[in-house]
Scaffold this motif. Structure first.
Motif, PDB file in Angstrom:
ATOM      1  N   UNK A   1      60.437  79.089  36.573  1.00  0.00           N
ATOM      2  CA  UNK A   1      60.683  78.003  36.004  1.00  0.00           C
ATOM      3  C   UNK A   1      59.800  77.458  34.890  1.00  0.00           C
ATOM      4  N   UNK A   2      58.801  77.609  34.825  1.00  0.00           N
ATOM      5  CA  UNK A   2      57.766  77.473  33.798  1.00  0.00           C
ATOM      6  C   UNK A   2      57.937  78.434  32.295  1.00  0.00           C
ATOM      7  N   UNK A   3      58.265  79.625  32.594  1.00  0.00           N
ATOM      8  CA  UNK A   3      58.631  80.379  31.730  1.00  0.00           C
ATOM      9  C   UNK A   3      59.838  79.873  30.978  1.00  0.00           C
ATOM     10  N   UNK A   4      60.891  79.518  31.627  1.00  0.00           N
ATOM     11  CA  UNK A   4      61.969  79.019  30.819  1.00  0.00           C
ATOM     12  C   UNK A   4      61.523  77.744  29.997  1.00  0.00           C
ATOM     13  N   UNK A   5      60.764  77.032  30.663  1.00  0.00           N
ATOM     14  CA  UNK A   5      60.280  75.860  30.031  1.00  0.00           C
ATOM     15  C   UNK A   5      59.511  76.435  28.928  1.00  0.00           C
ATOM     16  N   UNK A   6      58.192  76.970  28.840  1.00  0.00           N
ATOM     17  CA  UNK A   6      57.416  77.321  28.027  1.00  0.00           C
ATOM     18  C   UNK A   6      57.982  78.386  26.464  1.00  0.00           C
ATOM     19  N   UNK A   7      59.247  78.892  27.073  1.00  0.00           N
ATOM     20  CA  UNK A   7      60.005  79.544  25.986  1.00  0.00           C
ATOM     21  C   UNK A   7      60.910  78.671  25.503  1.00  0.00           C
TER      22      UNK A   7
ATOM     23  N   UNK B   1      48.319  63.480  36.910  1.00  0.00           N
ATOM     24  CA  UNK B   1      48.088  64.950  37.334  1.00  0.00           C
ATOM     25  C   UNK B   1      47.626  65.175  38.624  1.00  0.00           C
ATOM     26  N   UNK B   2      48.302  66.200  39.464  1.00  0.00           N
ATOM     27  CA  UNK B   2      47.751  66.299  40.832  1.00  0.00           C
ATOM     28  C   UNK B   2      47.491  67.763  41.192  1.00  0.00           C
ATOM     29  N   UNK B   3      46.383  68.091  41.665  1.00  0.00           N
ATOM     30  CA  UNK B   3      45.889  69.602  41.919  1.00  0.00           C
ATOM     31  C   UNK B   3      47.064  70.039  42.637  1.00  0.00           C
ATOM     32  N   UNK B   4      47.389  71.371  42.181  1.00  0.00           N
ATOM     33  CA  UNK B   4      48.439  72.289  42.968  1.00  0.00           C
ATOM     34  C   UNK B   4      49.830  71.932  42.541  1.00  0.00           C
ATOM     35  N   UNK B   5      49.952  71.039  41.378  1.00  0.00           N
ATOM     36  CA  UNK B   5      51.317  70.847  40.951  1.00  0.00           C
ATOM     37  C   UNK B   5      51.350  70.878  39.390  1.00  0.00           C
ATOM     38  N   UNK B   6      52.410  71.179  38.789  1.00  0.00           N
ATOM     39  CA  UNK B   6      52.465  71.264  37.228  1.00  0.00           C
ATOM     40  C   UNK B   6      53.702  70.451  36.980  1.00  0.00           C
ATOM     41  N   UNK B   7      53.556  69.337  36.271  1.00  0.00           N
ATOM     42  CA  UNK B   7      54.459  68.498  35.993  1.00  0.00           C
ATOM     43  C   UNK B   7      55.532  68.938  34.342  1.00  0.00           C
ATOM     44  N   UNK B   8      56.540  68.821  34.583  1.00  0.00           N
ATOM     45  CA  UNK B   8      57.634  69.155  33.666  1.00  0.00           C
ATOM     46  C   UNK B   8      58.369  68.113  33.128  1.00  0.00           C
ATOM     47  N   UNK B   9      58.634  67.617  31.847  1.00  0.00           N
ATOM     48  CA  UNK B   9      59.264  66.291  31.453  1.00  0.00           C
ATOM     49  C   UNK B   9      60.742  66.963  30.625  1.00  0.00           C
ATOM     50  N   UNK B  10      61.782  66.335  31.288  1.00  0.00           N
ATOM     51  CA  UNK B  10      62.960  66.578  30.649  1.00  0.00           C
ATOM     52  C   UNK B  10      63.533  65.187  29.701  1.00  0.00           C
ATOM     53  N   UNK B  11      63.703  65.630  28.537  1.00  0.00           N
ATOM     54  CA  UNK B  11      64.190  64.485  27.820  1.00  0.00           C
ATOM     55  C   UNK B  11      65.608  64.765  27.624  1.00  0.00           C
ATOM     56  N   UNK B  12      66.579  63.659  28.250  1.00  0.00           N
ATOM     57  CA  UNK B  12      67.964  64.162  28.312  1.00  0.00           C
ATOM     58  C   UNK B  12      68.725  62.967  27.592  1.00  0.00           C
ATOM     59  N   UNK B  13      69.886  63.087  27.363  1.00  0.00           N
ATOM     60  CA  UNK B  13      70.822  62.092  26.582  1.00  0.00           C
ATOM     61  C   UNK B  13      70.861  60.949  27.376  1.00  0.00           C
TER      62      UNK B  13
END
Length: 215
Positions: A56-62, A24-36
């Motif tokens: 973008x995070x709202x789309x992810x968290x929902x 993790x890096x301060x000031x950043x939030x990582x998101x992982x996509x699991x794709x085919x």
């Protein structure tokens, strides 16, 4: 014993690019996509592009990206190994969230460098929503300049760039206008998208895309 020690050293000697996807890096939030096609990890610059990252995070968290696809591969004619891939909710009105302010790159300082993640949008600046692009190769033409508002870059790929390149190389066709010939014939499924840092903050809104209307 020496062989075992050597194997252990190799296991922990991950390249710097892989390490950046783990920490993790301060000031950043990582998101992982699991794709085919494989996993992809992006780091969102929540400090310099707060509105775009928050959307973008709202789309992810929902869970709004779960079950969507990467549907477009835009390759450069002169250099097909470079370009961008586009994914997200397409025109699914059941998943879309309210609009948010456009963040120009000449104000945020987040540029369209190799591996950047940026929002797709219609011609009007505040029209970005649930569709995004991942760049293979820098595309400074997408940055804001003068009267051109550009597109809102808000982070970059920190893991799984090989997956992005596999998607870019997928056979394409169909489409029209700016997307002519760029639609992925066998779209890459986004199985799930999850944040790796911080606490999820779902909007709490209804999820009509989960309602099964089949009888």
């Amino acid at each position: 014993m020496r062989i075992l020690l050597a194997l252990l050293l190799l296991a922990f000697a991950a390249p710097a690019s892989a390490q950046s996807a783990i920490r993790a890096t301060p000031g950043y939030v990582r998101v992982r996509f699991d794709t085919s096609a494989g996993p992809i990890v992006v780091a969102l610059d929540v400090k310099r592009a707060p509105a775009t990252s928050r959307n973008f995070l709202a789309y992810v968290d929902d869970g709004r990206f779960d079950g969507t696809v990467f549907y477009r591969s835009a390759r450069r004619k002169a250099e097909p190994s470079l370009g961008f891939v586009q994914g997200g909710i397409r025109t699914d009105a059941r998943r879309i969230l309210p609009p948010f302010p456009h963040e120009r790159t000449d104000r945020t300082g987040v540029r369209h460098v190799d591996g950047a993640i940026s929002m797709a949008r219609r011609p009007e600046p505040n029209s970005a929503g649930g569709n995004f692009v991942l760049l293979v190769g820098a595309m400074p033409s997408m940055d804001a300049k003068g009267d051109f508002p550009g597109y809102a870059a808000f982070g970059r790929v920190v893991g799984g760039m090989a997956t992005v390149k596999r998607i870019l190389a997928k056979p394409t066709g169909g489409g029209s206008d700016a997307m002519k010939g760029q639609m992925i014939l066998d779209p890459v499924r986004i199985v799930r998208a999850r944040r790796l840092d911080g606490t999820p903050k779902p909007t709490g809104g209804p999820k009509p895309w989960l309602i099964d209307i089949k009888r």
